[in-house]
Structures are given as C-alpha cells and as structure tokens.
Design an enzyme around this catalytic site. Structure first.
Site, PDB file in Angstrom:
ATOM      1  N   ARG A 124     -44.865-104.432  36.001  1.00 18.31           N
ATOM      2  CA  ARG A 124     -44.156-105.708  35.854  1.00 18.31           C
ATOM      3  C   ARG A 124     -42.729-105.721  36.422  1.00 18.31           C
ATOM      4  O   ARG A 124     -42.356-106.671  37.112  1.00 18.31           O
ATOM      5  CB  ARG A 124     -44.160-106.165  34.392  1.00 18.31           C
ATOM      6  CG  ARG A 124     -45.559-106.280  33.794  1.00 18.31           C
ATOM      7  CD  ARG A 124     -45.581-106.997  32.454  1.00 18.31           C
ATOM      8  NE  ARG A 124     -45.302-108.401  32.614  1.00 18.31           N
ATOM      9  CZ  ARG A 124     -44.160-108.968  32.314  1.00 18.31           C
ATOM     10  NH1 ARG A 124     -43.174-108.258  31.811  1.00 18.31           N
ATOM     11  NH2 ARG A 124     -43.985-110.254  32.523  1.00 18.31           N
ATOM     12  N   CYS A 171     -42.944 -93.038  45.357  1.00 19.09           N
ATOM     13  CA  CYS A 171     -42.245 -93.141  46.634  1.00 19.09           C
ATOM     14  C   CYS A 171     -42.162 -94.592  47.094  1.00 19.09           C
ATOM     15  O   CYS A 171     -42.795 -94.983  48.085  1.00 19.09           O
ATOM     16  CB  CYS A 171     -42.951 -92.290  47.677  1.00 19.09           C
ATOM     17  SG  CYS A 171     -43.144 -90.618  47.101  1.00 19.09           S
TER      18      CYS A 171
HETATM   19  N1  LLP Z   1     -55.922-118.112  30.475  1.00 18.90           N
HETATM   20  C1  LLP Z   1     -55.905-118.078  31.817  1.00 18.90           C
HETATM   21  C2  LLP Z   1     -56.817-118.945  32.571  1.00 18.90           C
HETATM   22  C3  LLP Z   1     -55.014-117.206  32.477  1.00 18.90           C
HETATM   23  O1  LLP Z   1     -54.986-117.198  33.810  1.00 18.90           O
HETATM   24  C4  LLP Z   1     -54.141-116.379  31.723  1.00 18.90           C
HETATM   25  C5  LLP Z   1     -53.206-115.470  32.385  1.00 18.90           C
HETATM   26  C6  LLP Z   1     -54.212-116.443  30.310  1.00 18.90           C
HETATM   27  C7  LLP Z   1     -55.112-117.327  29.729  1.00 18.90           C
HETATM   28  C8  LLP Z   1     -53.334-115.606  29.419  1.00 18.90           C
HETATM   29  O2  LLP Z   1     -52.007-115.925  29.591  1.00 18.90           O
HETATM   30  P1  LLP Z   1     -50.879-115.368  28.585  1.00 18.90           P
HETATM   31  O3  LLP Z   1     -51.130-115.956  27.223  1.00 18.90           O
HETATM   32  O4  LLP Z   1     -50.969-113.898  28.554  1.00 18.90           O
HETATM   33  O5  LLP Z   1     -49.616-115.847  29.176  1.00 18.90           O
HETATM   34  N2  LLP Z   1     -49.465-110.289  35.020  1.00 18.90           N
HETATM   35  C9  LLP Z   1     -48.520-111.312  34.629  1.00 18.90           C
HETATM   36  C10 LLP Z   1     -49.176-112.436  33.869  1.00 18.90           C
HETATM   37  C11 LLP Z   1     -50.296-113.092  34.620  1.00 18.90           C
HETATM   38  C12 LLP Z   1     -51.029-114.084  33.777  1.00 18.90           C
HETATM   39  C13 LLP Z   1     -52.318-114.463  34.412  1.00 18.90           C
HETATM   40  N3  LLP Z   1     -53.088-115.397  33.636  1.00 18.90           N
HETATM   41  C14 LLP Z   1     -47.390-110.667  33.848  1.00 18.90           C
HETATM   42  O6  LLP Z   1     -47.378-109.452  33.702  1.00 18.90           O
HETATM   43  O7  LLP Z   1     -46.492-111.370  33.391  1.00 18.90           O
END
Ligand code: LLP
Length: 425
Positions: free
Chosen positions: A315, A348
């Site tokens: 992240r 790296c």
């Molecule tokens: N539903 C859908 C359709 C999604 O695309 C996502 C996350 C969630 C639910 C869950 O979202 P949350 O409640 O966790 O915000 N890798 C990134 C976050 C990418 C989120 C992708 N979709 C990070 O580390 O911040």
C-alpha cells in the site's frame, strides 16, 4: 474517532489483545502479520447492529483479507462473502459459506467462472456490462438455471479518496451508466434466464463521509423506480464497501452515524440492504511486525532498513498510503525529541519505502516495529517479488494465539516452476 482496535501498550510494551507482539514475532519470525479476533468480530457486529432494522446481508469483501481462518470467522459471525473470482469462490466454499450469502462482482467474469458460480447457487451476480449480462443469460439458459442479477450502477459520483480507489465516476471501468441500466431493466424480457433482484453500487474505498453514498443512493433510486415501473420486483440495494477507517488523522463516520444518514433513504426506497465491507472489518484488526536490520545514513536522511518490504505490504508504494509505525518496545530516547527515520524495505526499488520521516526513538538493529492498519489489503496484495517468501500470519484471541498461515518456504517459491528439457538444457 472510529477505528477502535486491540493493539495497545501495557508497561510500555505493545500487545495484540493480551499477547505481547514481541512474543509472537519471536515465535514465528518476522515479517509476520497478526490479527485480533476480537476487533474483527466486533466490527461485523457493530455494522450489523447499526443497520438492524433492514436486516442487512453483510458480505465481507474477500479481497481485503482472504485467510481461510478469517473468512471462517466472519462466516461464523453470520456474514456472507463478496467475491470477484473463481479463486475466491473456492475459498468461500472451503469455509462453508452458504451460497445464498455469496455475491459476485468483477468487470471481467470469465464464462467458466460464471458457470461454476451458477452451479453453486450463489445469491447474485453484480453485473457490470451489457455483454456480461448477455453472457450470464446464455450460460444460465444452457444450464437451465435462473441467474439472480443486480445491475452495478455507475452513479457518476466522486468520492473524496485516492484516485486509484475511487470507482464511481463516469470514466471509470466499473458499472453500467444509469441510462443503459434503465434500458436493460425495461427490456428484461430479452434475458429470460435472468432474474433482476436489485441494484449494486460501489463508489470507492476508504470513504470517510456519508455524502457520496447518499448521492449515489439517490441516483440508484431513480433507476430502481424505472425498473419497478417496468414490472420488476427489485427488492435489494447493494451499497458495496468503501467505509473508511483511521490510518492517520481521518475522522471517519461510525457505522451508526453512517446508518443514520442512509437508513431513511433506504426505507423510502423500500429495499433490503447488502453491504460489502472489507477494510472496515479487518483494516485495523491487523498489524505487520517487522525487525530492523540496519540503520544507515545518507543524503541527510536516516534510514531504518527493515525485513518487510513492498512485496509484503504494497500500500505505501502503490498508493502512497500512510501506515502508523510504532516500536514494539519503547526504544531509548523515544518521545518528541527523538530521531526521524525513513523506514525502508530490502527490495531493489526506490518505491520500497514503508514510511518517511517518522519519529521512532533511537533504533538499533534487531528492534521490532509494528506497522498498524495492515489487516486489509496487506497479505492479499503480497507477492514473492525479489525471491521473498510471503510472511507468516497469526490470529490472536485473548491470551491465545495461533498460526493461520505458515510462512512460505524456499520450496514454495519454485513449486510451480517447470524446466522443460526439450527447450532448456
Ligand atoms: N465491493 C466491491 C465491488 C469492491 O470493489 C471493493 C473493493 C469492496 C467491496 C470492498 O471495499 P472496502 O470496504 O474494503 O473499501 N487495494 C486498495 C483497495 C482497493 C479496493 C477494491 N475494491 C487499498 O489497499 O486501499
């Protein structure tokens, strides 16, 4: 401030629930992820309590954390799962998630993935395009099984968050614009193997205020009304995930405050609710423990080189994300006058920086640090880059703790490799 968690200090020493973080790091080595069971369970319960009048279906977003033990825990709490692939469906099956609690989103569902999910009888597909709807209808017809579908609406709402994790604006790849969605609902007869059960939204991630959700619900409400006028029984509204947590100085709404803002709208729409939280459930339930290898200076900066890198926690490198880093035991000279370090990994890549300019006392090689807020999108985004086995993972419950994912071995690094003698001598 919302983001209660169970990492706290006792006699200066950092604990996860009632276990010293240092004890776990000693036992399983570093880097390692550790999670508080209590935090996870409480987040599921608080969210459910906040929306109780609507009897919500809470589908934990597997992409945030896909450890089987954690999936099992949330499923045992009554949650369902939000999946985006056959791989996640497989995990959902392994943890015995009832299929009627599984929702499936993704802009690129493959035919074989659609078929498997249909055969297993998942609750619904969150459909992201017209051709996908046609594909699902065709596969469902071939299998003679009706597919339940929620159209994912692109509400064209901008949520104030990182540009890489906002998903609800018109130019993003996600969802179906409102006009097209309304047309698809009006022409539902063209999809005899599809049963339209409602609409889906997901406007982004790490959103700390209700405003964008409220606007998105209004816009979806309009499509919902048009669908109902076309004779469809649209019973469900899926608000997706996206609820933000505290990484630094954010002041996110509590589940109760959020519910206070959106419940009246949902009641007026006469819908049942699905939520797909990921980060809110596991984000601050987890930390990454890492050990300082070297301390070095250069270019007027002081670096703490640690044994966790961007392959373990992506992240900061990918989103410039802020994660609080704390010494597991208070180092000498900690306090406001203490030295500032850039905490960097061994990879790296210039981007392999976990944090910049942090006051961490005086760090010596061997010192243990904990990177907080690492429970969501930490282990799931880890890789083997630079020949690094993925970390061990541990679940803590009160005074007890157990390994939930063993550290990868060197053998794991090459398990899938093949050296064809016909091509390589
Ligand atoms: N539903 C859908 C359709 C999604 O695309 C996502 C996350 C969630 C639910 C869950 O979202 P949350 O409640 O966790 O915000 N890798 C990134 C976050 C990418 C989120 C992708 N979709 C990070 O580390 O911040």
């Amino acid at each position: 401030m919302y983001s209660p968690h169970d990492f706290h200090r006792r006699g200066g020493e950092l604990y996860c629930e009632q276990v010293p973080v240092a004890r776990i790091a000693q036992a399983v080595g570093t880097p390692c992820y550790l999670y508080s069971r209590k935090t996870i369970v409480e987040h599921v319960r608080k969210l459910r309590a906040a929306f109780r009048p609507l009897r919500p279906l809470i589908c934990f977003s597997v992409k945030a954390n896909a450890d089987l033990a954690i999936l099992r825990l949330v499923v045992r709490e009554g949650a369902g799962l939000d999946i985006v692939s056959k791989g996640e469906l497989y995990k959902a099956t392994l943890v015995k998630c009832p299929p009627e609690r599984i929702v499936y989103a993704s802009v690129g569902k493959r035919p074989d993935e659609i078929e498997t999910a249909l055969r297993q009888g998942i609750f619904c597909f969150n459909v992201e395009s017209e051709p996908e709807l046609e594909e699902i209808n065709a596969i469902a017809g071939r299998l003679r099984r009706v597919a339940r579908v929620a159209l994912r609406i692109n509400p064209d709402v901008r949520a104030r968050t990182h540009r890489h994790i906002t998903t609800g604006t018109a130019e993003s790849k996600f969802g179906i614009d409102r006009r097209t969605a309304a047309r698809l609902l009006r022409t539902h007869d063209a999809f005899p193997w599809v049963r339209f059960i409602g609409l889906h939204l997901h406007i982004g991630s790490q959103i700390t205020e209700a405003g964008p959700f409220v606007e998105a619900i209004r816009r979806a409400g309009d499509v919902l009304a048009r669908g109902r006028r076309a004779g469809l029984d649209l019973e469900w509204l899926n608000l997706g995930g996206g609820l933000g947590i505290v990484y630094r100085d954010e002041r996110p709404q509590t589940p109760r405050e959020f519910a206070g803002k959106v419940l009246p709208l949902l009641r007026a729409l006469r819908v049942r609710l699905i939520l797909e939280p990921g980060r809110l459930i596991v984000g601050n339930a987890g930390a990454l423990a890492t050990r300082v290898l070297y301390v070095k200076q250069g270019g007027g900066r002081r670096f703490a080189v640690v044994d966790a890198g961007m392959n373990d926690l992506l992240r900061p490198a990918l989103y410039d994300a802020y994660h609080e880093i704390v010494p597991v035991r208070p180092p000498p000279g900690s306090g406001s006058g203490s030295i500032r370090y850039d905490v960097v990994g061994p990879i790296c890549e210039s981007a392999d920086v976990l944090a910049r300019n942090r006051r961490l006392g005086t760090l010596e090689p061997g010192a243990l640090l904990a990177v907080l807020g690492a429970g969501a999108y930490g282990s799931t985004m880890a890789s083997n880059y630079n020949g690094r086995p993925r970390p061990a993972e541990v679940l803590v419950a009160g005074r007890r703790w157990a390994l939930i994912r063993r550290r990868e071995t060197l053998r794991d690094l090459v398990r899938q490799d093949v050296t064809p003698a016909s091509l390589v001598r």
